[in-house]
Design an enzyme around this catalytic site. Sequence first.
Site, PDB file in Angstrom:
ATOM      1  N   ASP A  17      -4.452   1.298  -2.091  1.00 52.09           N
ATOM      2  CA  ASP A  17      -5.013  -0.008  -1.705  1.00 52.09           C
ATOM      3  C   ASP A  17      -5.019  -0.969  -2.891  1.00 52.09           C
ATOM      4  OD1 ASP A  17      -5.426   0.566   0.943  1.00 52.09           O
ATOM      5  OD2 ASP A  17      -7.575   0.951   0.761  1.00 52.09           O
TER       6      ASP A  17
ATOM      7  N   GLU B 216      -5.606   7.112  -1.280  1.00 52.59           N
ATOM      8  CA  GLU B 216      -5.605   5.911  -0.436  1.00 52.59           C
ATOM      9  C   GLU B 216      -6.274   4.734  -1.137  1.00 52.59           C
ATOM     10  OE1 GLU B 216      -4.000   5.466   2.362  1.00 52.59           O
ATOM     11  OE2 GLU B 216      -3.279   7.526   2.308  1.00 52.59           O
TER      12      GLU B 216
ATOM     13  N   HIS C 102       1.605   4.460  -2.880  1.00 52.70           N
ATOM     14  CA  HIS C 102       1.742   5.917  -2.766  1.00 52.70           C
ATOM     15  C   HIS C 102       2.986   6.399  -3.515  1.00 52.70           C
ATOM     16  CE1 HIS C 102      -1.567   6.745  -0.112  1.00 52.70           C
ATOM     17  NE2 HIS C 102      -1.124   5.951   0.840  1.00 52.70           N
TER      18      HIS C 102
ATOM     19  N   HIS D 164       0.840  -1.205   0.000  1.00 51.65           N
ATOM     20  CA  HIS D 164       0.000   0.000   0.000  1.00 51.65           C
ATOM     21  C   HIS D 164       0.874   1.254   0.000  1.00 51.65           C
ATOM     22  CE1 HIS D 164      -3.240   2.747   1.439  1.00 51.65           C
ATOM     23  NE2 HIS D 164      -2.220   3.303   2.094  1.00 51.65           N
ATOM     24  N   GLU D 165       1.884   1.271   0.871  1.00 47.37           N
ATOM     25  CA  GLU D 165       2.777   2.429   0.932  1.00 47.37           C
ATOM     26  C   GLU D 165       3.552   2.603  -0.372  1.00 47.37           C
ATOM     27  OE1 GLU D 165       2.720   4.630   3.118  1.00 47.37           O
ATOM     28  OE2 GLU D 165       1.530   3.638   4.652  1.00 47.37           O
TER      29      GLU D 165
END
Length: 433
Positions: free
Chosen positions: A360, A356, A285, A281-282
């Site tokens: 995801d 976000e 980003h 997930h990070e």
Amino acid sequence: MCMSDKISKKLKAIKMLMSIMGIYTLFILITIYTSVMQIGYVNAAKRGKAILLSDNDFLKAGNYSVAKEKMSIATTFIDYLFFIFWIGFGVKFLEQNIHFENEAFLNIAIVMGFLVIGSVTSLPFGYYEKFVLDEKFGFNKSSKAQWVKDTLISFVMTLIFGSLVIWGIYAIISNFTLWWFWSFAFIFSVVILINMLYPTFRAMFFDKLTPLQNEELDAEIKELMEKTGFVSSGIFISDASKRDARLNAYFGGFGKAKRVVLFDTLLEKLSTRELLAVLGHELGHFSHGDIYKNIALVGAMLFGMFGIFGNLPSSLYMELGISQAPYSIMILLLLFMPVLGFVMMPIMGIVSRHNEYAADRVGSELGGVGGEIELANALKKLVTENRSFPLSHPLYIFFHYTHPPVLERLRVLGVSLGDIDTNALGSACQADI
């Protein structure tokens, strides 16, 4: 200048002063109203069917959320009183009681006096939150000695680096006609520098970082990073559990200086697949350039703030009874920063929540087959372990949420939520994932 012109300018200054007071008062009222709505919503919801938590933890999380909002209302009210104090008396008090022949030292001393008084008055609230609220609900792991040490380190760093920043802005205001633009450029550069150096400074003064010793997990994380082109200076474990029981992880820095930092609490509570989903997930980003988007939004807010306060009329300062010195400009900027932040927050929240969801998707894809299930399980554990109340008032979500409501994230990931009505519900999950 004729008398009518003087009267006209004075009336304009008074009108602007009233507008400033009105804007700040409206900000305070909306902030308190939002918290009151959240308290009422949570108090009603915590008595209903438990969601994602056990019955006992659901009630406990609700009580914690309510207690935090009550404290938020108290601090907001205190902030308002201090705003009135600074506008009416405080700045003049510092002007009359701080004396230096050197103009630079005078400006640094007055602005630092403002910051130190603000920091000292906030200490009781920080102590209460850590050793009363967090202690009561089982989050605090820090000793009073550790808290004093952290507070002193933060204070010294504020004195040193704050003074340097104040000196920089003073020099710009004193030497440039278009000072507000160059001050914006300077502060924006400082923001970028802080993002680059944050992991290093945190490791030096607060958390002990040690390289990840689990070779198998290290190899899997590096394989995950290679898929998105993420280059890191290392994967580190933070001893965050000595202060707090919450779970978290973060990527910090820019370029090859980036670090992957995992809280030891996260390693303890999540399985390897769940941890990889969180890191995926990070990395989502990173692959979407979200950090640069967020910095751009902060830059837009700073540009607007400096643009407004760089063009205030001299008559306004006269009406306030203070000189139009660099320190007065800086203090007014600091006083109104929360207002501009509050105005920008819904916009930043909309952008952030969109990012976000996109992260995801990347996290679930990087996790391979069943990746969305692992990420969903990780989200559930974060809510459970952090005892985050999973429901929030829609107005509170609009003004405060940078992450989508966890129930909505689970729904998008394909998790069955049964007969739960997720309309206008949210999660106050503290982790930055």
